[in-house]
Scaffold this motif. Structure first.
Motif, PDB file in Angstrom:
ATOM      1  N   GLU A 257       0.836  -1.202   0.000  1.00  0.00           N
ATOM      2  CA  GLU A 257       0.000   0.000   0.000  1.00  0.00           C
ATOM      3  C   GLU A 257       0.871   1.253   0.000  1.00  0.00           C
ATOM      4  OE1 GLU A 257      -2.494  -0.291   3.376  1.00  0.00           O
ATOM      5  OE2 GLU A 257      -3.856  -1.751   2.460  1.00  0.00           O
ATOM      6  N   ALA A 258       0.270   2.337  -0.520  1.00  0.00           N
ATOM      7  CA  ALA A 258       1.018   3.597  -0.603  1.00  0.00           C
ATOM      8  C   ALA A 258       1.368   4.123   0.777  1.00  0.00           C
ATOM      9  CB  ALA A 258       0.194   4.633  -1.368  1.00  0.00           C
ATOM     10  N   SER A 259       0.532   3.867   1.770  1.00  0.00           N
ATOM     11  CA  SER A 259       0.832   4.369   3.114  1.00  0.00           C
ATOM     12  C   SER A 259       2.110   3.755   3.666  1.00  0.00           C
ATOM     13  CB  SER A 259      -0.347   4.072   4.051  1.00  0.00           C
ATOM     14  OG  SER A 259      -0.618   2.676   4.077  1.00  0.00           O
ATOM     15  N   ALA A 260       2.354   2.478   3.350  1.00  0.00           N
ATOM     16  CA  ALA A 260       3.590   1.836   3.809  1.00  0.00           C
ATOM     17  C   ALA A 260       4.809   2.414   3.109  1.00  0.00           C
ATOM     18  CB  ALA A 260       3.511   0.328   3.583  1.00  0.00           C
ATOM     19  N   ASP A 261       4.694   2.677   1.812  1.00  0.00           N
ATOM     20  CA  ASP A 261       5.810   3.292   1.081  1.00  0.00           C
ATOM     21  C   ASP A 261       6.123   4.677   1.624  1.00  0.00           C
ATOM     22  OD1 ASP A 261       6.117   1.099  -0.571  1.00  0.00           O
ATOM     23  OD2 ASP A 261       4.716   1.859  -2.067  1.00  0.00           O
ATOM     24  N   VAL A 262       5.080   5.463   1.897  1.00  0.00           N
ATOM     25  CA  VAL A 262       5.287   6.809   2.419  1.00  0.00           C
ATOM     26  C   VAL A 262       5.919   6.758   3.810  1.00  0.00           C
ATOM     27  CG1 VAL A 262       4.113   8.913   3.165  1.00  0.00           C
ATOM     28  CG2 VAL A 262       3.445   7.811   1.031  1.00  0.00           C
ATOM     29  N   ARG A 263       5.439   5.841   4.635  1.00  0.00           N
ATOM     30  CA  ARG A 263       5.984   5.748   5.996  1.00  0.00           C
ATOM     31  C   ARG A 263       7.476   5.406   5.982  1.00  0.00           C
ATOM     32  NH1 ARG A 263       2.583   2.423   7.775  1.00  0.00           N
ATOM     33  NH2 ARG A 263       3.746   0.480   7.627  1.00  0.00           N
ATOM     34  N   GLN A 264       7.897   4.553   5.065  1.00  0.00           N
ATOM     35  CA  GLN A 264       9.293   4.149   5.012  1.00  0.00           C
ATOM     36  C   GLN A 264      10.202   5.237   4.449  1.00  0.00           C
ATOM     37  OE1 GLN A 264       9.967   0.661   2.654  1.00  0.00           O
ATOM     38  NE2 GLN A 264      12.143   0.550   3.123  1.00  0.00           N
ATOM     39  N   ALA A 265       9.724   5.987   3.444  1.00  0.00           N
ATOM     40  CA  ALA A 265      10.600   6.922   2.729  1.00  0.00           C
ATOM     41  C   ALA A 265      10.384   8.371   3.126  1.00  0.00           C
ATOM     42  CB  ALA A 265      10.378   6.775   1.219  1.00  0.00           C
ATOM     43  N   TRP A 266       9.440   8.681   4.010  1.00  0.00           N
ATOM     44  CA  TRP A 266       9.084  10.076   4.267  1.00  0.00           C
ATOM     45  C   TRP A 266      10.280  10.882   4.764  1.00  0.00           C
ATOM     46  CZ3 TRP A 266       8.909  13.921   7.879  1.00  0.00           C
ATOM     47  CH2 TRP A 266       8.050  14.991   7.630  1.00  0.00           C
TER      48      TRP A 266
ATOM     49  N   GLU B 160       5.166   8.025  14.214  1.00  0.00           N
ATOM     50  CA  GLU B 160       4.871   6.887  15.088  1.00  0.00           C
ATOM     51  C   GLU B 160       3.644   6.162  14.560  1.00  0.00           C
ATOM     52  OE1 GLU B 160       3.791   5.920  19.791  1.00  0.00           O
ATOM     53  OE2 GLU B 160       4.246   7.967  19.127  1.00  0.00           O
ATOM     54  N   THR B 161       3.737   4.852  14.498  1.00  0.00           N
ATOM     55  CA  THR B 161       2.633   4.024  14.019  1.00  0.00           C
ATOM     56  C   THR B 161       2.359   2.923  15.039  1.00  0.00           C
ATOM     57  OG1 THR B 161       3.190   4.443  11.706  1.00  0.00           O
ATOM     58  CG2 THR B 161       1.824   2.524  12.165  1.00  0.00           C
ATOM     59  N   ARG B 162       1.132   2.846  15.480  1.00  0.00           N
ATOM     60  CA  ARG B 162       0.678   1.801  16.414  1.00  0.00           C
ATOM     61  C   ARG B 162      -0.675   1.310  15.933  1.00  0.00           C
ATOM     62  NH1 ARG B 162       0.697   4.141  22.316  1.00  0.00           N
ATOM     63  NH2 ARG B 162      -0.132   2.026  22.636  1.00  0.00           N
TER      64      ARG B 162
ATOM     65  N   HIS C 267      -1.356   6.127  12.810  1.00  0.00           N
ATOM     66  CA  HIS C 267      -0.577   5.933  11.600  1.00  0.00           C
ATOM     67  C   HIS C 267       0.213   7.214  11.327  1.00  0.00           C
ATOM     68  CE1 HIS C 267      -2.676   2.184  10.384  1.00  0.00           C
ATOM     69  NE2 HIS C 267      -3.691   2.744  11.028  1.00  0.00           N
ATOM     70  N   GLN C 268       1.524   7.137  11.544  1.00  0.00           N
ATOM     71  CA  GLN C 268       2.414   8.276  11.306  1.00  0.00           C
ATOM     72  C   GLN C 268       1.925   9.532  12.005  1.00  0.00           C
ATOM     73  OE1 GLN C 268       2.993   7.802   6.778  1.00  0.00           O
ATOM     74  NE2 GLN C 268       4.891   8.746   7.488  1.00  0.00           N
ATOM     75  N   GLY C 269       1.517   9.383  13.245  1.00  0.00           N
ATOM     76  CA  GLY C 269       1.105  10.518  14.045  1.00  0.00           C
ATOM     77  C   GLY C 269      -0.329  10.949  13.855  1.00  0.00           C
TER      78      GLY C 269
ATOM     79  N   THR D 276       5.278  15.495  23.909  1.00  0.00           N
ATOM     80  CA  THR D 276       4.324  14.971  22.937  1.00  0.00           C
ATOM     81  C   THR D 276       2.916  15.144  23.478  1.00  0.00           C
ATOM     82  OG1 THR D 276       5.944  13.357  22.173  1.00  0.00           O
ATOM     83  CG2 THR D 276       3.648  12.952  21.615  1.00  0.00           C
ATOM     84  N   ILE D 277       2.032  15.715  22.629  1.00  0.00           N
ATOM     85  CA  ILE D 277       0.640  15.921  23.021  1.00  0.00           C
ATOM     86  C   ILE D 277      -0.275  15.381  21.932  1.00  0.00           C
ATOM     87  CG2 ILE D 277       1.195  17.969  24.403  1.00  0.00           C
ATOM     88  CD1 ILE D 277       0.120  19.677  22.092  1.00  0.00           C
TER      89      ILE D 277
END
Length: 538
Positions: free
Chosen positions: A42-51, A178-180, A186-188, A212-213
C-alpha cells in the motif's frame, strides 16, 4: 523362439503452445527477468518508510539549488499569484434565504469582510506576521518540501484585534513518525474505523523542552482545529514530496555540473609547459664512461646541466607579465594548453535532466531554466496549454482546501457573534455549514503568449454562446459580479459628469458626447477630415 517383428519408427508430435494474451510474456533475452521485482504494498507503507529520507533531501535541494528554488517559486506564482480571491456562492435554498438576490447580497458582504480580515496579520495570524495569502504561499512551499502542509485554527483574544479566529502554521516535522496499529495511530494521525482522521500526535516545545501531546482534529461542533492537507493515494495518511521521483535526477545534474566545472577550471586556468628533447637513455649512456668501482662518470652530463642551469638563471618565463617573450634553450619549445570543456554533449544532456525535473514539478522547462533559445510561439502556447490543467489541479487540491478551512472557521465566528446575520441564527448555521460556506477560489489568469489573440478568442466564445462571463472572468482571476458592480459604478460616475459611458456597446448612440453624433460617426468624420488635411499638407 521369439518371433522377430520389425519395429516401425513413429514420429513424435510436439504440440505447439497455444497463443495467449498476457502481461510480461516470456522474455527470451532476459531483459525483464534481470529487473529486480519491487515489493508491492500500500502507498501508506511506502510513504511511511521513505518520508524522512525524501523530506530531508527535498528541503536541502530547495535550500541549496537555484534551479529548484526558482522552479518552486514559479509553480507557486502560477498557482497563487498574490493570493486566491473568494467567490462566495452559498446555496440560498438550503440556507433559508428568501431569494437568490438576498443570498447574493449576503455573499458580497461576506467577501468584503473576509478580504479585510485576511489582509491584516494582527487579525488572522496567531503570530501576527503573515496575511492569509502569505500563509497559503508558505503552505504550498511546505507541500513541495514535505508533501503536506499543517496548520492550527485557534481562538485567541488579542489586544488591538477585533476577531478571535487565528491561524497558526507549523512544520509537518511536528507530526510524530509513530505508528501503532492497536491504537489506530498511523504516522502521528489517529484514525477511526473508516480511516477518518480524528486526532493528531504532535511534538511541541514548552518551557525549553519538547513534549508529545494529542490534539483532536475537530471540536464538538465540527469546526476544524487541525488543517492537514496533502495530495496522494486514497489509503495515505501522510503526504510525500513531489521531489521524490526526481531526487536522483537532480543529483545527476548537480554532479554533472560540478565535474564539468572542475575540468573547465583546470584547463581554463591555462598551463604552459616547456617541451624539451631531453636526454634519452642512449644519449645518457653515451655521456657516461666507467669509472673506478664500476661507477659511471657523469662529468659530461654535469657540464651540460651546468650550462643549462646558467642559461635559465638569467632567463625566466613569467606568464603574469603581458607581452614578455623569452628565449628558450636550444631543443626546447613553449606550449600553451586551452580548455576543452564543457563537451558538446553537455548542454543537450543537462537540458534533458532539467526537462525531467520541470515535468515533475509542474512548470515548463523554459520557465524553469529561462532558456527560450529553441522555443517558438506555437511551442510556448502548447506548453502553456499542457501545463495549465496541472496548475488548476494544484490550486484546487492543495491551495483551495487551506483557504476553505480558514474561511469556514472565520464564518462561524462571524455568525456566532451576529456580525454577519444568518437566517435562523447560529444553530441553523451549524446544521447547514457546508451549504453556507460554499465558495470558489479564483487564482491568477492563465498566461498567454499573445494577449490580443487571447482576448479575441474570449470574445468569440462569448459571441457564439459557448461560454459565459463567470467562466471567462474566473480564467482571468476575477469575480464576474465584482466586475459588473465596478462597471456600473464607473458608468454612473461618468454620466453624472456629462461624460460618455466608457462601457457602452460599440455603435450605441450613448458613446458620443451629449447632443453630438455617435462616436463611430464622429470618428469617421474626423478620419475623413484628417485625410483631406493630410492631402493638402502633402
Amino acid at each position: 523362439m521369439k518371433t522377430s517383428v520389425p519395429t516401425i519408427p513413429r514420429q513424435t508430435v510436439v504440440q505447439a503452445p497455444r497463443p495467449a494474451a498476457q502481461f510480461l510474456r516470456p522474455d527470451k533475452s532476459g531483459f525483464i527477468s534481470g529487473w529486480p521485482r519491487p515489493a508491492l504494498r500500500e502507498a501508506s507503507a511506502d510513504v511511511r518508510q521513505a518520508w524522512g529520507a525524501v523530506a530531508s533531501r527535498a528541503v536541502e535541494t530547495i535550500q541549496n539549488s537555484g534551479w529548484m528554488t526558482g522552479a518552486v517559486d514559479q509553480a507557486i506564482s502560477d498557482t497563487l499569484g498574490t493570493g486566491l480571491k473568494l467567490n462566495a456562492n452559498p446555496d440560498w435554498e438550503v440556507c433559508g434565504f428568501k431569494s437568490e438576490e438576498a443570498a447574493s447580497e449576503w455573499a458580497r458582504k461576506a467577501e468584503k469582510r473576509f478580504r479585510s480580515w485576511s489582509r491584516k496579520p494582527l487579525e488572522c495570524d496567531a503570530r501576527g506576521k503573515m496575511t492569509i495569502s502569505q500563509m497559503a504561499d508558505a503552505a504550498l512551499r511546505s507541500h513541495y518540501a514535505f508533501g503536506e502542509s499543517t496548520a492550527r485554527i485557534l481562538t485567541r483574544r488579542r489586544r488591538f484585534a477585533t476577531t478571535e479566529t487565528k491561524v497558526q502554521l507549523f512544520s509537518p516535522l511536528r507530526l510524530v513518525q509513530e505508528t501503532r496499529e492497536e491504537a489506530r495511530l498511523h504516522q502521528g494521525v489517529f484514525l477511526d474505523a473508516d480511516g477518518l482522521p480524528i486526532g493528531y500526535r504532535l511534538r511541541v516545545r514548552k518551557d525549553g523542552a519538547e513534549e508529545t501531546i494529542n490534539l483532536p482534529a475537530r471540536d464538538r461542533d465540527g469546526r476544524a482545529l487541525i488543517v492537514h492537507i496533502f495530495d496522494g493515494a486514497a489509503d495515505q495518511t501522510r503526504g510525500i514530496s513531489p521531489f521524490a521521483p526526481i531526487l536522483k535526477v537532480f543529483r545527476q545534474a548537480d554532479q554533472l555540473a560540478d565535474a564539468t566545472l572542475v575540468a573547465a577550471l583546470m584547463q581554463t586556468i591555462f598551463a604552459a609547459t616547456v617541451k624539451s628533447d631531453g636526454l634519452s637513455d642512449e644519449v645518457f649512456d653515451g655521456m657516461t664512461v666507467p669509472g673506478e668501482g664500476g661507477q659511471p662518470d657523469l662529468t659530461g652530463l654535469e657540464a651540460f646541466l651546468g650550462v643549462k642551469e646558467q642559461f635559465w638563471s638569467g632567463n625566466r618565463i613569467d606568464l603574469s607579465q603581458h607581452g614578455r617573450i623569452n628565449h628558450l634553450f636550444f631543443g626546447e619549445e613553449l606550449e600553451f594548453h586551452n580548455s576543452n570543456h564543457p563537451h558538446n554533449n553537455y548542454l543537450p544532456f543537462m537540458r534533458n535532466l532539467l526537462r525531467e525535473i520541470a515535468r515533475a514539478i509542474g512548470v515548463s522547462y523554459e520557465a524553469m531554466a529561462f532558456d527560450y533559445e529553441n522555443a517558438t510561439y506555437s511551442s510556448v502556447r502548447m506548453g502553456i496549454a499542457s501545463l495549465w490543467p496541472l496548475v488548476v489541479r494544484r490550486r484546487q487540491f492543495v491551495s483551495s482546501p487551506f483557504y476553505q478551512a480558514v474561511y469556514d472557521a472565520w464564518m462561524e465566528e462571524q455568525v456566532f457573534k451576529g456580525w454577519l446575520p444568518f437566517p435562523g441564527g447560529y444553530q441553523a448555521f451549524l446544521k447547514v455549514r457546508t451549504a453556507a460556506t460554499q465558495a470558489e477560489w479564483n487564482g491568477p489568469a492563465k498566461p498567454t503568449a499573445d494577449d490580443l489573440k487571447s482576448a479575441k478568442s474570449m470574445g468569440e466564445r462569448l459571441e457564439r454562446g459557448v461560454s459565459n462571463l463567470a467562466i471567462e472572468c474566473a480564467d482571468l482571476g476575477f469575480d464576474w459580479e465584482d466586475i459588473a458592480d465596478q462597471r456600473a459604478r464607473e458608468s454612473a460616475y461618468y454620466q453624472q459628469r456629462g461624460l460618455p459611458d466608457p462601457h457602452a456597446a460599440k455603435g450605441s448612440p450613448l458613446v458620443g458626447h451629449n447632443g453630438g453624433p455617435p462616436m463611430d460617426d464622429a470618428v469617421e468624420e474626423d478620419a475623413d477630415t484628417g485625410d483631406e488635411t493630410q492631402q493638402e499638407d502633402v
